[in-house]
Design an enzyme around this catalytic site. Structure first.
Site, PDB file in Angstrom:
ATOM      1  CE  LYS A  99      72.370-107.853  -0.888  1.00  0.00           C
ATOM      2  NZ  LYS A  99      72.858-107.311   0.778  1.00  0.00           N
ATOM      3  CB  ILE A 146      81.151-109.908   4.383  1.00  0.00           C
ATOM      4  CG1 ILE A 146      80.548-107.935   4.060  1.00  0.00           C
ATOM      5  CG2 ILE A 146      81.892-110.287   5.858  1.00  0.00           C
ATOM      6  CD1 ILE A 146      81.154-108.026   4.634  1.00  0.00           C
ATOM      7  NE  ARG A 203      59.152-109.928   4.767  1.00  0.00           N
ATOM      8  CZ  ARG A 203      59.576-110.692   4.921  1.00  0.00           C
ATOM      9  NH1 ARG A 203      59.337-111.307   6.247  1.00  0.00           N
ATOM     10  NH2 ARG A 203      60.857-110.700   4.564  1.00  0.00           N
TER      11      ARG A 203
HETATM   12  P1  ADP Z   1      62.693-113.954   6.010  1.00  0.00           P
HETATM   13  O1  ADP Z   1      62.274-113.098   6.070  1.00  0.00           O
HETATM   14  O2  ADP Z   1      60.942-113.775   6.580  1.00  0.00           O
HETATM   15  O3  ADP Z   1      62.626-114.974   6.664  1.00  0.00           O
HETATM   16  P2  ADP Z   1      62.379-114.417   3.476  1.00  0.00           P
HETATM   17  O4  ADP Z   1      63.307-113.569   3.161  1.00  0.00           O
HETATM   18  O5  ADP Z   1      62.128-116.173   3.728  1.00  0.00           O
HETATM   19  O6  ADP Z   1      61.307-114.172   4.980  1.00  0.00           O
HETATM   20  O7  ADP Z   1      60.832-114.442   2.571  1.00  0.00           O
HETATM   21  C1  ADP Z   1      59.584-114.658   2.906  1.00  0.00           C
HETATM   22  C2  ADP Z   1      58.577-114.841   1.673  1.00  0.00           C
HETATM   23  O8  ADP Z   1      58.750-113.878   1.065  1.00  0.00           O
HETATM   24  C3  ADP Z   1      59.430-115.929   0.666  1.00  0.00           C
HETATM   25  O9  ADP Z   1      58.184-116.442   0.233  1.00  0.00           O
HETATM   26  C4  ADP Z   1      60.218-114.996  -0.444  1.00  0.00           C
HETATM   27  O10 ADP Z   1      60.275-115.538  -1.811  1.00  0.00           O
HETATM   28  C5  ADP Z   1      59.128-113.604  -0.101  1.00  0.00           C
HETATM   29  N1  ADP Z   1      59.611-112.644  -0.228  1.00  0.00           N
HETATM   30  C6  ADP Z   1      60.454-112.077   0.372  1.00  0.00           C
HETATM   31  N2  ADP Z   1      60.633-111.035  -0.203  1.00  0.00           N
HETATM   32  C7  ADP Z   1      60.898-110.913  -0.644  1.00  0.00           C
HETATM   33  C8  ADP Z   1      60.397-109.454  -1.904  1.00  0.00           C
HETATM   34  N3  ADP Z   1      61.040-108.382  -2.096  1.00  0.00           N
HETATM   35  N4  ADP Z   1      59.621-109.620  -3.427  1.00  0.00           N
HETATM   36  C9  ADP Z   1      58.238-110.747  -3.939  1.00  0.00           C
HETATM   37  N5  ADP Z   1      58.477-111.954  -2.223  1.00  0.00           N
HETATM   38  C10 ADP Z   1      59.677-111.603  -1.248  1.00  0.00           C
HETATM   39  P1  ADP Z   2      67.168-110.452   0.919  1.00  0.00           P
HETATM   40  O1  ADP Z   2      66.600-109.775   0.685  1.00  0.00           O
HETATM   41  O2  ADP Z   2      66.998-111.630  -0.093  1.00  0.00           O
HETATM   42  O3  ADP Z   2      67.081-110.911   1.944  1.00  0.00           O
HETATM   43  P2  ADP Z   2      69.315-110.547   2.033  1.00  0.00           P
HETATM   44  O4  ADP Z   2      70.410-108.107   2.040  1.00  0.00           O
HETATM   45  O5  ADP Z   2      69.070-110.486   3.364  1.00  0.00           O
HETATM   46  O6  ADP Z   2      68.437-110.064   1.178  1.00  0.00           O
HETATM   47  O7  ADP Z   2      70.922-111.049   1.876  1.00  0.00           O
HETATM   48  C1  ADP Z   2      70.248-111.996   1.805  1.00  0.00           C
HETATM   49  C2  ADP Z   2      71.469-113.424   2.203  1.00  0.00           C
HETATM   50  O8  ADP Z   2      72.722-113.211   1.621  1.00  0.00           O
HETATM   51  C3  ADP Z   2      72.042-112.823   3.752  1.00  0.00           C
HETATM   52  O9  ADP Z   2      71.729-113.237   5.194  1.00  0.00           O
HETATM   53  C4  ADP Z   2      73.994-113.362   3.385  1.00  0.00           C
HETATM   54  O10 ADP Z   2      73.670-114.560   3.233  1.00  0.00           O
HETATM   55  C5  ADP Z   2      73.761-113.271   2.031  1.00  0.00           C
HETATM   56  N1  ADP Z   2      74.283-111.900   1.836  1.00  0.00           N
HETATM   57  C6  ADP Z   2      73.929-110.747   1.382  1.00  0.00           C
HETATM   58  N2  ADP Z   2      74.869-109.567   1.251  1.00  0.00           N
HETATM   59  C7  ADP Z   2      75.810-110.338   1.813  1.00  0.00           C
HETATM   60  C8  ADP Z   2      77.381-109.465   1.668  1.00  0.00           C
HETATM   61  N3  ADP Z   2      77.785-108.874   1.006  1.00  0.00           N
HETATM   62  N4  ADP Z   2      78.581-110.130   2.006  1.00  0.00           N
HETATM   63  C9  ADP Z   2      78.340-111.549   1.708  1.00  0.00           C
HETATM   64  N5  ADP Z   2      76.958-112.265   2.251  1.00  0.00           N
HETATM   65  C10 ADP Z   2      75.710-111.679   1.720  1.00  0.00           C
END
Ligand code: ADP
Ligand code: ADP
Ligand code: MG
Length: 452
Positions: free
Chosen positions: A158, A203, A292
């Site tokens: 990640k 997971i 946020r």
């Molecule tokens: P939420 O966690 O609020 O459900 P999303 O993961 O769906 O949000 O992201 C919401 C918006 O923010 C999307 O347009 C996504 O591409 C953007 N976004 C989220 N995290 C980042 C990041 N670290 N850098 C750039 N864009 C981001």
């Molecule tokens: P983002 O910053 O893009 O939101 P997250 O770390 O929140 O990234 O992970 C986004 C999604 O990816 C999670 O909601 C889950 O579905 C999947 N995911 C992330 N980490 C794991 C993990 N260790 N095992 C299984 N699924 C994962």
């Protein structure tokens, strides 16, 4: 202090913030790129400033231009919405040094907890359960392989600055590791300008359950219970609901307390979300914190009766929280469907273009947060989110029925959307039973493909 807010965002969230400010009798300034000149947020704000051409890097991500616009129009605060600069510590530092209020936590906090790997380290240090993985960042291929062998495959690589479901790879065996490691690093570099990676155990069949928190500058911190965001495509949320049909009341309380413990430990301010994965045995693990307002915040508003964006603004201007933990009660059930300009049967490819006509659903318990309108042209440069359809009903069963009806009555002509796909999910027996995990959509798509 005179209150006037610049909104450093576009689309539905910009509209959402303008509405909250208007209710608080606060003036707003919209910013827009040339591609967004006809956007609803521009029409609804009290003033607007064009800050550059269509590319985000030249407009919505251009920090100096946004700050100049704020100062030139006499704004005293900036609301970042989500995405774009909302979690960018350098931007927040600039906002602070210009003497403006950032509607969110301070830059130091974002630097600490916004970085996913460092957030895990902090969570671990205050005894919040985290997923087994690397201790901080993984510097090279050899270390990555060593750690993965130790924790056992499958693992996830990640990006520490990742977001929006990007910069995440799953690796099933050591043979796949090298390619995935370099590809994810490159992806992270090009998307987030940072190739720092960390590793954690994958997971199996998890639920994504997150806790909304809110803290003021007087030291009060509360949680507003959970949102179940397990219905995802490509690690990005598509349908959310509150409360979660999966967790017990005991776990609900425990996760809420854990979230509050974490934000108190870092003296967090304003709204935030603690994201957890929950496994089949109802063990929960912290994955990241979003510093946020989140896309899916409305479902929490519906079940708690609290306007989170208004609260964000008030807290940022120094007012104490208008409620305490005991006053926050969950009532009824809320579901949100993200209506996107995308083709579910074609790898969710974006489908921008002209909206020739549209008819929107409405009625008791139906809320539509959107920036689109008839003859609006969806630009190809930004997020594919068109609208958030939110329903609220006394029970989960009634909420699903209401959502089906609302989806049926939602017509968007001219571009392809995922409305029909959402409608199908609302009729799936496993969804109706609440039996789903983050792999639901990809399994469902395979079934659809096979029966095509
Ligand atoms: P939420 O966690 O609020 O459900 P999303 O993961 O769906 O949000 O992201 C919401 C918006 O923010 C999307 O347009 C996504 O591409 C953007 N976004 C989220 N995290 C980042 C990041 N670290 N850098 C750039 N864009 C981001
Ligand atoms: P983002 O910053 O893009 O939101 P997250 O770390 O929140 O990234 O992970 C986004 C999604 O990816 C999670 O909601 C889950 O579905 C999947 N995911 C992330 N980490 C794991 C993990 N260790 N095992 C299984 N699924 C994962
Ligand atoms: Mg996340």
């Amino acid at each position: 202090m005179k209150r006037k807010i610049l909104i450093a965002n576009r689309g539905e969230i910009a509209v959402r913030i303008i509405r909250a400010a208007r209710e608080l009798s606060i003036k707003t300034v919209a910013i827009y790129s040339t591609a967004d000149a006809n956007s609803l947020h521009v029409k609804l704000a009290d003033e607007s400033v064009c800050i550059g051409p269509h590319a985000s890097s030249e407009s919505y991500l251009k920090m100096t231009r946004i700050l100049s616009a704020a100062i030139a129009t006499g704004c005293t605060a900036i609301h970042p919405g989500y995405g774009f600069l909302s979690e960018n510590a350098a931007f927040v530092e600039m906002v602070e040094s210009c003497g403006l209020i950032f509607i969110g936590p301070d830059s130091k906090t974002i630097r600490q907890i916004g970085d996913k790997s460092s957030a895990k380290t902090i969570a671990k240090s205050v005894h919040v359960p985290v997923i087994e993985g690397s201790d901080g960042l993984v510097e090279n291929l050899e270390d990555g392989l060593k750690i993965s062998k130790k924790i056992g495959y499958p693992v996830m690589i990640k990006a520490s600055s990742g977001g929006g479901g990007r910069g995440i790879s799953i690796v099933y065996n050591p043979k796949e590791f090298k390619e995935a490691f370099f590809r994810t690093g490159m992806e992270a570099k090009s998307n987030f300008g940072d190739d720092a990676l960390y590793i954690e155990k994958y997971i199996e069949e998890p639920r994504h359950i997150e806790i909304q928190v809110m803290c003021d500058h007087q030291g009060h911190c509360v949680h507003l219970y959970e949102r179940d965001c397990s219905m995802q495509r490509r690690n990005q949320k598509m349908i959310e609901e509150s409360p979660s049909p999966f967790i017990s009341d005991m776990l609900r309380r425990k996760m809420g307390q854990t979230a509050v413990k974490l934000v108190k430990a870092i003296q967090y301010k304003n709204a935030g979300t603690i994201e957890f994965l929950v496994d089949k045995e109802q063990n929960y693990y912290f994955i990241e914190m979003n510093t946020r307002i989140q896309v899916e915040h409305p479902i929490t508003e519906m079940v708690t009766g609290i306007d989170l964006v208004k609260e964000q603004i008030k807290v940022a201007y120094g007012l104490p929280l208008s409620f305490d933990q005991r006053k926050i009660r969950i009532k009824g059930h809320s579901i949100e469907c993200r209506i996107n300009a995308e083709d579910p049967l074609n790898q969710f490819r974006p489908t921008p273009g002209l909206i020739k006509n549209m008819i929107v659903p409405g009625g008791f318990g139906i809320r539509l947060d959107t920036h689109i309108y008839p003859l609006y042209e969806v630009p190809p440069f930004y997020d594919s989110l068109l609208a958030k359809l939110i329903v609220y009903a006394p029970t989960r069963k009634e909420a699903i029925k209401k959502m089906r009806m609302a989806l049926e009555q939602f017509v968007i002509e001219g571009i392809k959307t995922n409305i029909e796909f959402q409608y199908l999910i609302m009729h799936h027996t496993d969804y109706i039973k609440g039996h789903y995990d983050t792999g639901f959509i990809s399994k469902f798509l395979k079934l659809v493909e096979e029966n095509k």
